[in-house]
Design a protein around this motif. Sequence first.
Motif, PDB file in Angstrom:
ATOM      1  N   GLY A  50     -11.090 -11.876  13.559  1.00  0.00           N
ATOM      2  CA  GLY A  50     -11.288 -10.758  12.708  1.00  0.00           C
ATOM      3  C   GLY A  50     -10.117 -10.716  11.664  1.00  0.00           C
ATOM      4  N   SER A  51     -10.593  -9.899  10.605  1.00  0.00           N
ATOM      5  CA  SER A  51      -9.569  -9.694   9.604  1.00  0.00           C
ATOM      6  C   SER A  51      -9.739  -8.381   9.164  1.00  0.00           C
ATOM      7  N   VAL A  52      -8.616  -7.657   8.542  1.00  0.00           N
ATOM      8  CA  VAL A  52      -8.593  -6.547   7.819  1.00  0.00           C
ATOM      9  C   VAL A  52      -7.423  -6.688   6.675  1.00  0.00           C
ATOM     10  N   HIS A  53      -8.248  -6.450   5.343  1.00  0.00           N
ATOM     11  CA  HIS A  53      -7.576  -6.615   4.180  1.00  0.00           C
ATOM     12  C   HIS A  53      -7.776  -5.609   3.257  1.00  0.00           C
ATOM     13  N   LEU A  54      -6.480  -5.091   2.598  1.00  0.00           N
ATOM     14  CA  LEU A  54      -6.568  -4.158   1.494  1.00  0.00           C
ATOM     15  C   LEU A  54      -6.025  -4.329   0.271  1.00  0.00           C
ATOM     16  N   THR A  55      -6.899  -3.987  -0.647  1.00  0.00           N
ATOM     17  CA  THR A  55      -6.231  -4.250  -2.113  1.00  0.00           C
ATOM     18  C   THR A  55      -6.563  -2.901  -2.803  1.00  0.00           C
ATOM     19  N   GLN A  56      -5.605  -2.705  -3.967  1.00  0.00           N
ATOM     20  CA  GLN A  56      -5.513  -1.420  -4.600  1.00  0.00           C
ATOM     21  C   GLN A  56      -5.330  -1.851  -6.200  1.00  0.00           C
ATOM     22  N   ALA A  57      -6.198  -1.379  -6.888  1.00  0.00           N
ATOM     23  CA  ALA A  57      -6.144  -2.042  -8.541  1.00  0.00           C
ATOM     24  C   ALA A  57      -7.229  -0.874  -9.052  1.00  0.00           C
ATOM     25  N   ASN A  58      -6.683  -0.438 -10.325  1.00  0.00           N
ATOM     26  CA  ASN A  58      -7.571   0.437 -11.339  1.00  0.00           C
ATOM     27  C   ASN A  58      -7.869   1.704 -10.720  1.00  0.00           C
ATOM     28  N   SER A  59      -6.989   2.182  -9.890  1.00  0.00           N
ATOM     29  CA  SER A  59      -7.320   3.684  -9.045  1.00  0.00           C
ATOM     30  C   SER A  59      -8.332   3.581  -8.357  1.00  0.00           C
ATOM     31  N   LEU A  60      -8.628   2.163  -7.562  1.00  0.00           N
ATOM     32  CA  LEU A  60      -9.674   1.811  -6.538  1.00  0.00           C
ATOM     33  C   LEU A  60      -9.000   1.223  -5.461  1.00  0.00           C
TER      34      LEU A  60
ATOM     35  N   VAL B 207     -13.236   3.042  -2.353  1.00  0.00           N
ATOM     36  CA  VAL B 207     -13.224   4.153  -2.685  1.00  0.00           C
ATOM     37  C   VAL B 207     -12.184   4.519  -3.667  1.00  0.00           C
ATOM     38  N   PRO B 208     -12.440   5.739  -4.378  1.00  0.00           N
ATOM     39  CA  PRO B 208     -11.295   5.937  -5.528  1.00  0.00           C
ATOM     40  C   PRO B 208     -10.073   6.430  -4.788  1.00  0.00           C
ATOM     41  N   VAL B 209      -8.962   6.074  -5.249  1.00  0.00           N
ATOM     42  CA  VAL B 209      -7.657   6.413  -4.671  1.00  0.00           C
ATOM     43  C   VAL B 209      -7.327   8.047  -4.893  1.00  0.00           C
ATOM     44  N   ARG B 210      -6.989   8.691  -3.699  1.00  0.00           N
ATOM     45  CA  ARG B 210      -6.491  10.076  -3.902  1.00  0.00           C
ATOM     46  C   ARG B 210      -4.987  10.097  -3.437  1.00  0.00           C
ATOM     47  N   THR B 211      -4.185  10.396  -3.997  1.00  0.00           N
ATOM     48  CA  THR B 211      -2.498  10.263  -3.851  1.00  0.00           C
ATOM     49  C   THR B 211      -2.430  11.678  -3.306  1.00  0.00           C
ATOM     50  N   PRO B 212      -1.168  11.883  -2.283  1.00  0.00           N
ATOM     51  CA  PRO B 212      -0.834  13.175  -1.790  1.00  0.00           C
ATOM     52  C   PRO B 212      -0.741  14.009  -2.824  1.00  0.00           C
ATOM     53  N   ALA B 213      -0.103  13.998  -4.019  1.00  0.00           N
ATOM     54  CA  ALA B 213       0.309  14.997  -5.115  1.00  0.00           C
ATOM     55  C   ALA B 213      -1.167  15.376  -5.436  1.00  0.00           C
ATOM     56  N   ARG B 214      -2.046  14.661  -5.694  1.00  0.00           N
ATOM     57  CA  ARG B 214      -3.300  15.200  -6.215  1.00  0.00           C
ATOM     58  C   ARG B 214      -4.230  16.168  -5.187  1.00  0.00           C
ATOM     59  N   ALA B 215      -3.790  15.455  -3.966  1.00  0.00           N
ATOM     60  CA  ALA B 215      -4.723  16.216  -2.878  1.00  0.00           C
ATOM     61  C   ALA B 215      -3.893  17.673  -2.706  1.00  0.00           C
ATOM     62  N   SER B 216      -2.733  17.767  -2.688  1.00  0.00           N
ATOM     63  CA  SER B 216      -2.129  18.891  -2.590  1.00  0.00           C
ATOM     64  C   SER B 216      -2.314  19.839  -3.723  1.00  0.00           C
ATOM     65  N   SER B 217      -2.522  19.436  -4.906  1.00  0.00           N
ATOM     66  CA  SER B 217      -2.927  20.396  -6.081  1.00  0.00           C
ATOM     67  C   SER B 217      -4.241  20.873  -6.122  1.00  0.00           C
ATOM     68  N   GLN B 218      -5.069  20.260  -5.152  1.00  0.00           N
ATOM     69  CA  GLN B 218      -6.496  20.979  -4.954  1.00  0.00           C
ATOM     70  C   GLN B 218      -6.733  21.745  -3.886  1.00  0.00           C
ATOM     71  N   THR B 219      -5.760  21.961  -3.088  1.00  0.00           N
ATOM     72  CA  THR B 219      -5.696  22.985  -2.113  1.00  0.00           C
ATOM     73  C   THR B 219      -5.307  24.413  -2.511  1.00  0.00           C
TER      74      THR B 219
ATOM     75  N   LEU C  21       0.872  -1.281  -0.058  1.00  0.00           N
ATOM     76  CA  LEU C  21       0.065  -0.054   0.011  1.00  0.00           C
ATOM     77  C   LEU C  21       0.938   1.353  -0.085  1.00  0.00           C
ATOM     78  N   ALA C  22       0.678   2.133  -1.002  1.00  0.00           N
ATOM     79  CA  ALA C  22       1.433   3.496  -0.940  1.00  0.00           C
ATOM     80  C   ALA C  22       0.861   4.440  -0.212  1.00  0.00           C
ATOM     81  N   ARG C  23       1.509   5.587   0.039  1.00  0.00           N
ATOM     82  CA  ARG C  23       0.910   6.616   0.871  1.00  0.00           C
ATOM     83  C   ARG C  23      -0.162   7.308   0.038  1.00  0.00           C
ATOM     84  N   LEU C  24      -1.319   7.727   0.796  1.00  0.00           N
ATOM     85  CA  LEU C  24      -2.563   8.253   0.256  1.00  0.00           C
ATOM     86  C   LEU C  24      -2.808   9.689   0.721  1.00  0.00           C
ATOM     87  N   ASP C  25      -3.635  10.209   0.158  1.00  0.00           N
ATOM     88  CA  ASP C  25      -4.299  11.643   0.735  1.00  0.00           C
ATOM     89  C   ASP C  25      -4.223  11.619   2.226  1.00  0.00           C
ATOM     90  N   GLY C  26      -3.750  12.720   2.843  1.00  0.00           N
ATOM     91  CA  GLY C  26      -3.912  12.591   4.468  1.00  0.00           C
ATOM     92  C   GLY C  26      -5.218  12.651   4.753  1.00  0.00           C
TER      93      GLY C  26
END
Length: 599
Positions: A525-535, A587-599, A494-499
Amino acid sequence: MLVMLDLLSAAAQPGPSPSEVMTVKILKQIPPSFGRDTALVIAYNVLAGKYMANDLKRGKSYADSALAITEHINWQKGIASTYMSLAAFYGTTGYWDKANTLIQQSIQISKQLGDKQGELAGLLELGVFYWDVAGNYEKSLALFNTCLPMAAAQKDSVTLMRVYYQMGLVYGLKKDYKRALLYFNQFNLLIERSLTGAYRHNQRQIWSYNVAQIYLLTNRTQEAETMLTYTMPTIEKGNNIFEKYFSNWTISSAYIQLEEYKEAKIYAVKAAYYAQFIPSRAHNVYINTLFYKIYKGLNQPVLALKHLVELRRLENEIASDKTSVKIEELQLRYNTKAQQEQINELTIARQEQTQNLLLLSLLILVIFSSYGFWNNRQLRQKNHAISMAQLKGQTIERKRVAADLHDNLGTTLAALHWNLEAMDTTKLSAVEKAVYATFNQQVSQAYNDVRLISHNLLPDELAKQGLAVALTNLVDKMNRNTPVRFYLSGTDTLARLDGQMEFELYSICLELLNNTIKHAYATEGSVHLTQANSLLQLTVGDNGAGLTHQQKDGRGLHNIAARVESLRGTWVVDSTPVGGLQHRIVVPVRTPARASSQT
């Protein structure tokens, strides 16, 4: 290396001492491949450790300098080492919860790096923390027993000596003097085998006054006083302020237990003198407790009352802190209520506006259909703004509650525990001792619970290291402190996401895991994360009893729905009495770079 000397000179006003210059000379032997910044971190941590016992302000300055460099160059091993230096400062000055957090973080980093030596150092310091601060002797001994084979495997005789010494101290506090003497003698045996020169002489002194204390408490008075006659003058000539304080405090406490108050006073006076150079409210409590017991035993009520008044003053400070916490809680409740009323007013206004616009739309539906579409869009934006305002209020409330729990209630509980530990229980009846033990255990448990809750509400690693590390630590703590066994997967890729996105996903996981513990009657109990196709898909499940109709209407699930909506995601729940419960959030992935560009 000349640059290093310049920086050391600037940090240590008015100039580098001979020991500091010697440290820099030693560092010249470090291979050039380490780099200037790495060498500086080593130098600063060496100097921090040197000054922490005698000059806390100077020691903290070096530790802060080391941390700034390690974070700049992202040297994880250096960060772990510097956390230990800072933990020594915060533990000495009474900020025990902060010290514990730093030690735990240092151990975690060392584990991730495969640094057995760093992990061992952290576990040993944590063991000291448990008996010295939390008063949990059994937990402390369990940690020390974990350290023994690790130190032996690494052939680290110095650390092995420290473990034996600490175990001797703990068994002495448990009044198991036979075992205490056994471990102190193991400590001395390693001194004889492994050390030479001044360091050997120093460690022999430490062994001597601790063994002398045990001799006093086991009616071997003549042997004890012979050892003290040789040892204490030598310690007095040394430069270690803490050792001077602690040795005199140790012997004074032993004489008080023997009700030999004149002898106790001699050592207590010296301990009080050295304690003034160690800025800590805990040491003030210890010193005033010594003198109160001594003057009470000497039948000098005026002086005993003087120190009892000082103890009460310290208790009033603690009570004042507790009152401040209550005031903050009331203020927080008031602010939350006012905020909710404002949200309700906005909701009512939105509903009224919607009704009026719908009536108007019915009259002019054909002519102004485009206007109706535009207005509906405006209403959706307002509704989203209301939801975001509510989420923002919850976030602010969580930060304030976490800060209040950590900085005020946690410190108060720790100080209260120390006051309980300082009480003389030897003259209590059996019933009073049982009540005292129960109350002391409850205070200790409350302190641990407050620390865990405050950290889980808003962990530091979430902002610094991201969602993956925060969830790893959360699941690890849940596995240590709850009957449910949780499994985590998918965080290693898992890469870093928007804060804001990381905060919302962490809050969702925390709510769902707490629901599993409280309501699911689950064993796993379980917690599982997967990331594909910007989701990004988050799946949280358990093998429990599923959701009831009452639980489906709970406030926690409504909060989760609002958070998922704020992330523009979807949430599906599968609940069966046999298969348990599965939450799938996409949820759609928001990266830190994208988040910063919106502020």
